[in-house]
Scaffold this active site. Structure first.
Site, PDB file in Angstrom:
ATOM      1  N   THR A  49       0.817  -1.214   0.000  1.00 43.39           N
ATOM      2  CA  THR A  49       0.000   0.000   0.000  1.00 43.39           C
ATOM      3  C   THR A  49       0.849   1.262   0.000  1.00 43.39           C
ATOM      4  O   THR A  49       0.689   2.146  -0.854  1.00 43.39           O
ATOM      5  CB  THR A  49      -0.933  -0.002   1.221  1.00 43.39           C
ATOM      6  OG1 THR A  49      -1.762  -1.165   1.178  1.00 43.39           O
ATOM      7  CG2 THR A  49      -1.803   1.246   1.234  1.00 43.39           C
ATOM      8  N   VAL A  50       1.776   1.366   0.950  1.00 45.67           N
ATOM      9  CA  VAL A  50       2.580   2.584   1.061  1.00 45.67           C
ATOM     10  C   VAL A  50       3.620   2.658  -0.059  1.00 45.67           C
ATOM     11  O   VAL A  50       3.837   3.715  -0.653  1.00 45.67           O
ATOM     12  CB  VAL A  50       3.261   2.675   2.442  1.00 45.67           C
ATOM     13  CG1 VAL A  50       4.113   3.934   2.535  1.00 45.67           C
ATOM     14  CG2 VAL A  50       2.219   2.670   3.553  1.00 45.67           C
ATOM     15  N   GLU A  95       9.518  10.287   9.378  1.00 44.94           N
ATOM     16  CA  GLU A  95       8.348  11.133   9.650  1.00 44.94           C
ATOM     17  C   GLU A  95       7.049  10.352   9.581  1.00 44.94           C
ATOM     18  O   GLU A  95       6.125  10.589  10.372  1.00 44.94           O
ATOM     19  CB  GLU A  95       8.300  12.292   8.648  1.00 44.94           C
ATOM     20  CG  GLU A  95       7.176  13.281   8.884  1.00 44.94           C
ATOM     21  CD  GLU A  95       7.294  14.004  10.212  1.00 44.94           C
ATOM     22  OE1 GLU A  95       6.457  13.741  11.101  1.00 44.94           O
ATOM     23  OE2 GLU A  95       8.216  14.811  10.373  1.00 44.94           O
ATOM     24  N   ILE A  98       0.566  13.219   9.181  1.00 44.33           N
ATOM     25  CA  ILE A  98       0.695  14.342  10.111  1.00 44.33           C
ATOM     26  C   ILE A  98       2.172  14.630  10.362  1.00 44.33           C
ATOM     27  O   ILE A  98       2.916  13.750  10.775  1.00 44.33           O
ATOM     28  CB  ILE A  98       0.020  14.031  11.457  1.00 44.33           C
ATOM     29  CG1 ILE A  98      -1.448  13.693  11.281  1.00 44.33           C
ATOM     30  CG2 ILE A  98       0.174  15.200  12.424  1.00 44.33           C
ATOM     31  CD1 ILE A  98      -2.122  13.209  12.551  1.00 44.33           C
ATOM     32  N   GLU A 114      -7.217  -4.713  10.222  1.00 47.31           N
ATOM     33  CA  GLU A 114      -6.654  -5.934   9.661  1.00 47.31           C
ATOM     34  C   GLU A 114      -7.523  -7.135  10.043  1.00 47.31           C
ATOM     35  O   GLU A 114      -8.325  -7.083  10.974  1.00 47.31           O
ATOM     36  CB  GLU A 114      -5.239  -6.142  10.200  1.00 47.31           C
ATOM     37  CG  GLU A 114      -4.272  -4.994   9.900  1.00 47.31           C
ATOM     38  CD  GLU A 114      -3.888  -4.925   8.434  1.00 47.31           C
ATOM     39  OE1 GLU A 114      -4.076  -5.929   7.712  1.00 47.31           O
ATOM     40  OE2 GLU A 114      -3.408  -3.854   8.006  1.00 47.31           O
ATOM     41  N   ASP A 144       0.113  -0.915  18.529  1.00 41.01           N
ATOM     42  CA  ASP A 144       0.532   0.053  17.518  1.00 41.01           C
ATOM     43  C   ASP A 144       0.801   1.409  18.169  1.00 41.01           C
ATOM     44  O   ASP A 144       1.849   2.028  17.955  1.00 41.01           O
ATOM     45  CB  ASP A 144      -0.561   0.182  16.448  1.00 41.01           C
ATOM     46  CG  ASP A 144      -0.275   1.273  15.441  1.00 41.01           C
ATOM     47  OD1 ASP A 144       0.520   1.029  14.524  1.00 41.01           O
ATOM     48  OD2 ASP A 144      -0.851   2.370  15.572  1.00 41.01           O
ATOM     49  N   LYS A 199       4.375   4.118  18.901  1.00 37.50           N
ATOM     50  CA  LYS A 199       4.407   5.512  18.468  1.00 37.50           C
ATOM     51  C   LYS A 199       4.713   6.465  19.621  1.00 37.50           C
ATOM     52  O   LYS A 199       5.500   7.404  19.475  1.00 37.50           O
ATOM     53  CB  LYS A 199       3.073   5.870  17.796  1.00 37.50           C
ATOM     54  CG  LYS A 199       2.852   5.096  16.502  1.00 37.50           C
ATOM     55  CD  LYS A 199       1.476   5.345  15.915  1.00 37.50           C
ATOM     56  CE  LYS A 199       1.287   4.574  14.617  1.00 37.50           C
ATOM     57  NZ  LYS A 199      -0.059   4.765  14.037  1.00 37.50           N
ATOM     58  N   GLY A 255      -3.209   5.484   5.835  1.00 33.15           N
ATOM     59  CA  GLY A 255      -3.713   5.538   4.472  1.00 33.15           C
ATOM     60  C   GLY A 255      -2.570   5.616   3.474  1.00 33.15           C
ATOM     61  O   GLY A 255      -1.477   6.088   3.780  1.00 33.15           O
TER      62      GLY A 255
END
Length: 400
Positions: free
Chosen positions: A11-12, A124, A131, A185, A196, A200, A297
């Protein structure tokens, strides 16, 4: 011309490819150079895809090519991502990554390897997706002592909690809906149990204190026990429930945790709903700064990765300043941290008063039970009192 390689075409990775190709003029202008994607690494084949002509299956092809200046790691997971990234940095290539697991576990080590070769390891996209949060903490709030970081750092859990609040749905059906829509998922454990988010907050806290915070030592509680009845009480109190990843910093004293919390209407993150993320950074001079946007996303995350690629190109032979030492930051015991608690119980008010003293009672309209808000208590004090009272259905912490 600067040649780059993308590791992973999921995806990314496909989003990074798309942005560099479609926004080539903008990216080149910002980079003060031309970017060329020389390789895409993936085990799969992509017949007919634009990446087909640059697709390779052997990482050594990329590693041993001196023309490749920047490696973009968007594979995810720890292995072989760690080995690939470390080898790239040691070969004198800069790395941009969106891999929060990699950064949380090996961030300090990889930053130091990059510095020793006058290259960069940038991440980042690893915390807030689209963000911008790493650069503000690392470069823009440098005149302040950061006192608190608190955030809604997982879009899946925020989507689930928002739907439960707005529609009165139960957790299980809302989770299934999130899975059907692609927000969660098939195995949602990392999201719903807070794993998750804890990585972070560990990354952000490490940057704030400039030492390594071990995410495995941070108290972590997910949202799987939150019910639609909890939201009825929240509504009665004029509050909402969010999964908050938080650290508080007072000199050398640092306490961190991830847990569902009740937020009042005046809280800066109260209205952050759906798959959106929000992060509050409190400095002792600047006050509260709030960053809100797409925390995940394809294109938002890929956009943040490409921004790091641009930064790497601007600093091809110079390390940007990221201060994150291998030295470990000791955490205060979460048991000593102080919060107010909202409690659902079947106990009577006289029983509650005997154990907890004067409290604020809450009527959620539920038969056979009631709720109350405690005064400030440490986690340890609360557990003792809760054990003495018994008859407790659930408890949720109240955000400051």
């Amino acid at each position: 011309m600067v040649k780059v390689a993308i590791l992973g075409y999921g995806t990314v990775g496909s989003g990074v490819f798309e942005i560099i190709k479609e926004n080539n003029d903008v990216v080149n202008e910002k980079s003060l150079n031309d970017i060329d994607i020389k390789y895409v690494l993936d085990l799969r084949e992509f017949p007919g895809d634009p990446c087909e002509n640059v697709l390779v299956h052997d990482y050594d092809v990329i590693l041993n090519d001196p023309e490749v200046e920047i490696v973009i790691e968007v594979m995810g997971g720890l292995h072989p991502a760690y080995e690939f990234v470390k080898a790239a940095l040691e070969a004198g290539k800069s790395v941009a990554t969106s891999n929060k697991e990699l950064v949380a576990k090996y961030g300090a080590e990889l930053i130091n390897i990059a510095k020793s070769h006058k290259r960069n390891f940038l991440f980042e996209a690893a915390v807030g997706g689209g963000i911008p949060i790493i650069r503000p903490i690392n470069m823009h709030i440098t005149a302040d002592r950061i006192q608190q970081i608190a955030g809604i750092m997982n879009g899946t859990t925020n989507y689930i909690l928002t739907k439960m609040e707005k529609e009165g749905a139960d957790f299980d059906s809302t989770l299934k809906q999130a899975q059907d829509l692609g927000y969660a998922e098939r195995n949602p454990e990392a999201d719903i149990e807070g794993f998750d988010a804890v990585r972070k907050i560990a990354i952000l806290t490490s940057l704030a204190v400039e030492k390594t915070v071990n995410f495995e030592e941070i108290y972590t509680e997910g949202i799987s026990k939150i019910t639609s009845d909890d939201f009825k009480y929240a509504k009665a109190m004029g509050k909402t429930i969010k999964l908050i990843a938080e650290s508080k910093i007072d000199g050398d004293k640092v306490v961190a945790g991830v847990a569902p919390m009740l937020l009042s209407e005046d809280h800066p993150l109260y209205s952050v709903n759906g798959v959106v993320n929000g992060i509050l950074v409190r400095g002792n001079m600047v006050g509260d700064l709030v960053f809100i946007g797409s925390g995940a996303g394809k294109l938002p995350t890929a956009s943040a990765v490409v921004s790091d690629v641009v930064d790497c190109i601007r600093h091809l032979n110079t390390s940007t300043t990221i201060i994150w030492e291998d030295k470990k930051q000791e955490l205060q015991s979460f048991q000593d941290s102080v919060k107010r608690f909202f409690v659902r119980t079947k106990a009577s008010q006289p029983e509650i008063k005997e154990i907890f003293g004067d409290v604020e009672y809450v009527d959620g309209g539920m038969a056979g039970e009631g709720g109350f808000i405690t005064g400030p208590l440490s986690e340890k004090e609360f557990e003792i009192k809760a054990s003495d009272l018994g008859k407790i259905i659930s408890r949720i912490r109240i955000a400051d």
